[in-house]
Design an enzyme around this catalytic site. Structure first.
Site, short mmCIF file in Angstrom:
data_model
loop_
_atom_site.label_atom_id
_atom_site.label_comp_id
_atom_site.label_asym_id
_atom_site.label_seq_id
_atom_site.Cartn_x
_atom_site.Cartn_y
_atom_site.Cartn_z
CE LYS A 79 -4.04 2.46 2.30
NZ LYS A 79 -4.89 1.94 3.81
CB SER A 160 -7.75 3.75 2.51
OG SER A 160 -7.53 2.97 3.49
CB SER A 184 -9.05 1.69 5.48
OG SER A 184 -9.81 2.67 6.06
#
Lengths: 495, 496
Positions: A79, A160, A184
């Site tokens: 990420k 997210s 998330s």
């Protein structure tokens, strides 16, 4: 033989160790999938050479008969909230476009040390703020899943960690890192039919992870199944003296401790999570989960978490408050974007830089956070929210007298279409309603796939555990996984 | 001590003063990062990723900084809070990389304590107790440099993140002299404890000066705060200027604005920096990157055990144990460097002459406070390296034994400072010794008396003043090397 990119982390690791294929072959297979999936926009930057380099090192170790590590030969997606030395790290914001750290986050370093390689930096909601991956400066991530209505609407991969969820479910990587502040990891995992665990707050070091809300942010793995989550979490977790909030506890052997037998375990069903007007398909999958866990030997008990309805409002005060302060460092002075209009002074530079560098959702949260911390409002908002947070933690403490883990839906709905909720932030925030309480209490929680809804979209079930009891969460997750028999995967329409 | 009053048109005004002193903690590393803290290093060379607030960086408290603040608290008899917490003070400025300062608003490390100050240096026992509200620890900011480029300002982050103690007094001071004494006393204690070098010129200690005026006995007036005042003299100037300014404002029908002011050392005046309306809303909240600071008993015990003898205790010991005058004891204990020099020379001298410290203390004190500085200050080619404890002790010992006179001792010291030679050797080679040989002195005295028979008659006839003449003649004949005590003794005996 099954295609390499269909294999789990455990299978890849075994195959590399056993010589069924080389780590380089694995890296190249996934590199090819990444290259072919640009339509999904899951990666901000692909780093095929990094993946191959790490794989070569693993192959060389194997040739010398050395230990390959917990993640030996497994390429993963990172990420783009984790700082990676020498590789652009953006938090999906224009503010950090082109920012190349000279340091490596603790979690990513641990993964490389465990033999993993990096396929690239995964897209996300800007500064991890969002539930649909529509706030990224580098464009929306598209879910590989489609409704079976033939409409081909682009669906949200969740957020997210939407790049992570999209990439794992589309077989661009066998696993990926995520971070979870208020859902998330869990919500995108649920939207895309994969597993993801947010460990106890403090298990994974936050050092080198771009901060959103410090008291809530936790890194965790996102992978295709529970075993892979256990393997990867073991590689990511551990005490870090560079993070004052890091837990100074040994890392349990979660993978070795996996056990789907729920005999003697009590599973709590929180009545407050059963809300008016809830999607019947979500309720049905929850009932399925209850039945599966009973089948695994668990006793199911009704419990009450009375302050649940205050969790979301409290979260949307505390998280923006911390964010408003955490994001103050992006000022154009030292790194990242600098907008310096002709003749501008310092204040003008701040205003121009921050106006240009942050997206609308980030600005919204900075403004909310600034407001709730302001003189005259602090007690009414921030202090009150902290009290609510304490009450929510106490709700869970009381619940643990009655049960060992809690089962609930991960989200109130399946994936929605991109654009559906962008004009209504509140309905977007509601996505986190089931995820946020565990975040506020700092508890481990995971999402596992439970099945498909009538539209053919995945639904997730959430297991929340006691602090430090990731093992209990993983075991319950495994019990569900074995009974849910979730094998669905998206068709590769993007290739 | 007479009370300090401003004479206004409407009568007398009393000044109320509170001080917030920022003291840089002496430590190898910064408060929340491992970066070094050397003063005067090249810009941006003492900066870690944390100090530059790079994305994802986290603060970790430095144990030594906390320890120093706790020890400082103990030195002013303050409450040590075993549970304290860090808060963020949010504001934007180019010298503040995080966009917030990590400080302690709600739960400081150190609670209430006090300082006993003596506003009159000459009267150290006449003290006043000044309350200290709290001490908290916080990060310092970096520094802007405006002289490096015609249109741009540069930032030096070397100081960014350095640990500060903010020591907040109660509004207990009533005159510039009291405020000056407070700062000096505080500085002395900090230097004793070793928690701050107290160097105001280098900015490692600076004060925010809160001043208000009122008619004696009235409620507190509105105060102004003058920021970053960096010497004792300036602190006193600020108070004097502000008090008079405020009296003028009030007596001319105005009201004092609660505001932040700046001091201009060139003019000795203050001016508005920002008014209350423009005051920042700092949006303080607990720093979520840091856990509350909890001190265990072992840590607190170590802090206490490591405290040195403090100025007041030392002063009393010098007076009562060493028999020094109150004035000397005060002078010797006011500063760390002075007392350390005194104690070292005292120990060495006592050992050299084989006496107890108290038997040579007065002599050593006089040497350290007046004789030695007198010689050194008159020289412009003294080498500090030659000014050793051993050399000083050797000279005092020579003097104590009567081997050298006071004047000779000074001459020897001067040569020591210039050359580093041994005092005993200097006395020998340079003939800087006085004669204590009674036989030799008697011979000279006899000669002087014989040559001045008329004067002897006059003396014996009652002209006592002539005694000095005989001493002078004898010393002259001995080229100044006669031991004056013995010369006197023999003269007295011979003159009957």
């Amino acid at each position: 033989m099954t295609e390499i990119t269909e294999l789990t982390v455990a299978a890849i690791r075994k195959g590399v160790a056993g010589g069924d294929f080389t780590a380089v072959e694995v890296a190249e297979a996934f590199n090819a999938n990444v290259a072919a999936a640009s339509q999904l926009n899951a990666f901000i930057v692909a780093t095929p050479e990094k993946a191959v380099e790490a794989a070569q090192a693993v192959d060389a170790k194997r040739a010398k008969g050395e230990d390959l590590g917990k993640m030996g030969g497994v390429p993963i997606g990172m990420k783009d909230l984790f700082a990676t030395n020498g590789v652009q790290t953006t938090a999906a914001s224009h503010m950090l476009e082109g920012f190349v750290p000279q340091y490596e986050s603790t979690v990513s370093q641990k993964l490389w040390d465990a033999g993993a390689g990096m396929l690239g930096k995964l897209n996300l909601d800007q500064f991890a703020m969002g539930s649909s991956n529509e706030t990224s400066y580098f464009g929306n991530v598209i879910s590989p899943w489609r409704r079976k209505d033939g409409g081909n609407a682009d669906l949200a991969p969740g957020g997210s960690s939407g790049g992570s969820s999209s990439a794992v479910s589309a077989r661009l990587c066998p696993a990926a890192t995520g971070t979870d502040t208020g859902g998330s990891i869990r919500q995108p995992a649920a939207f895309t039919g994969i597993s993801g665990i947010k460990p106890t707050y403090g298990r994974c070091s936050r050092w080198g992870v771009v901060a959103f809300a410090s008291s809530l942010d936790q890194a965790g793995p996102m992978a295709r199944d529970v075993t892979d989550c256990a393997i990867m979490l073991e590689a990511m977790a551990g005490f870090d003296p560079k993070d004052s909030t890091s837990l100074n506890l040994p890392v349990p052997e979660w993978e070795a401790g996996l056990n789907p037998d729920m005999k003697g375990k009590k599973v709590g069903i929180p009545r407050e999570y059963r809300m008016d007007g809830m999607d019947p398909e979500i309720l049905k999958s929850w009932d399925d989960g209850i039945a599966w866990l009973k089948d695994a030997g668990a006793e199911v008990v009704d419990i009450s978490l009375p302050h649940t309805k205050y969790a979301l409002p409290a979260y949307y005060i505390i998280a923006p408050a911390e964010a408003s302060s955490n994001l103050a460092r992006y000022d154009g002075v030292r790194y990242g974007l600098r907008d310096l209009p002709e003749g501008a002074g310092l204040q003008d530079m701040y205003a121009a830089t921050r106006a240009d560098g942050f997206g609308p959702e980030v600005k919204r949260r900075i403004m909310i956070g600034t407001y709730v911390l302001s003189a005259g409002f602090y007690d009414a908002y921030y202090n009150q929210a902290q009290k609510v947070r304490a009450l929510i933690a106490r709700d869970f403490e009381k619940a643990w007298a009655q049960c060992d883990v809690i089962l609930a839906p991960t989200c109130p709905s399946a994936a929605f279409a991109l654009g559906d909720k962008t004009s209504d932030p509140l309905s977007m925030y509601l996505n986190d309603v089931f995820a946020v309480p565990a975040s506020l209490a700092g508890l481990p929680a995971m999402s596992v796939p439970a099945g498909l809804n009538s539209e053919g979209l995945p639904l997730g079930l959430q297991i929340i555990g006691k602090a430090f009891d990731e093992q209990g969460v993983l075991n319950a997750g495994l019990a569900i996984e074995q009974r849910a028999g979730f094998t669905a995967k998206p068709e590769a329409w993007w290739k | 001590m007479s009370e300090y009053r401003i004479q206004g048109a409407t009568g007398e005004w009393e000044v109320v003063i509170g001080l917030e002193v920022h003291a840089q903690v002496t430590s190898q590393a910064k408060l929340f990062s491992g970066a070094a803290t050397a003063f005067g290093a090249e810009p941006n060379t003492q900066v870690s990723l944390v100090d530059a607030a790079m994305p994802g960086m986290l603060p970790v408290p430095n144990r030594e900084c906390i320890r120093q603040a706790v020890r400082t608290g103990m030195a002013i008899d303050a409450q040590i809070n075993k549970w304290s917490r860090f808060d963020r003070k949010n504001y934007f400025y180019a010298d503040l990389p995080q966009g917030y300062q990590i400080s302690q608003l709600y739960h400081p490390l150190v609670g209430e304590g006090y300082l006993d100050i003596a506003p009159d240096d000459k009267d150290p026992e006449n003290t006043k107790r000044i309350g200290v509200e709290r001490i908290h620890v916080e990060q310092d900011a970096g520094k802007l440099m405006h002289d490096q480029h015609p249109t741009m300002s540069y930032v030096d982050l070397n100081r960014s993140g350095v640990a500060l103690m903010e020591i907040v007094s109660k509004p207990d001071m009533r005159s510039p002299a009291e405020a000056g004494a407070y700062v000096r006393k505080l500085r002395s204690i900090l230097r004793y404890v070793g928690s701050c070098d107290g160097n105001m010129e280098e900015g490692s200690m600076r004060a925010d000066v809160n001043v208000s005026v009122r008619k004696p006995g009235d409620e507190f007036g509105t105060r102004t705060e003058t920021k970053n005042v960096n010497s004792v003299r300036f602190v006193m100037q600020v108070i004097e200027y502000e008090a008079n300014r405020q009296v003028d404002v009030i007596e001319n029908g105005g009201t004092v604005d609660q505001e932040t002011r700046l001091f201009d050392p060139d003019t000795g005046t203050t001016r508005t920096m920002r008014s209350k309306e423009d005051a920042h809303d700092y949006r303080y909240f607990p720093d979520p990157d840091l856990l509350p600071l909890e001190l265990d008993d072992a840590f607190i015990a170590e802090c206490r055990d490591s405290l040195p003898e403090l100025p007041d205790a030392k002063r009393h010991r010098y007076e009562n144990g060493l028999g020094l005058t109150a004035y000397n004891a005060n002078q010797l204990t006011a500063d760390v460097d002075v007392y350390q020099r005194f104690e070292a020379i005292l120990a060495a001298t006592a050992e050299k002459v084989g006496k107890a410290e108290k038997d040579v203390a007065t002599q050593v004190a006089n040497w350290v406070l007046s004789v030695a500085p007198g010689v050194k200050n008159a020289l412009d080619d003294a080498d500090e390296g030659n000014d050793t404890t051993a050399a000083n002790a050797a000279i005092i010992a020579l003097s104590a034994a009567g081997t050298v006179s006071g004047g000779q001792a000074k001459e020897i010291y001067e040569i020591v400072l210039k050359t580093g030679r041994e005092p005993d050797e200097i006395a020998e080679t340079e003939g800087l010794k006085q004669t204590s040989d009674t036989g030799a002195i008697e011979a000279v005295v006899d000669e002087v008396l014989a040559n001045n028979a008329d004067k002897v008659e006059e003396y014996r006839g009652g002209k006592d003043k002539l005694f000095g003449f005989f001493v002078g003649q004898t010393m002259k004949a001995m080229k100044g090397k006669g031991n004056p005590a013995i010369v006197n003794e023999i003269l007295k005996a011979k003159l009957g």
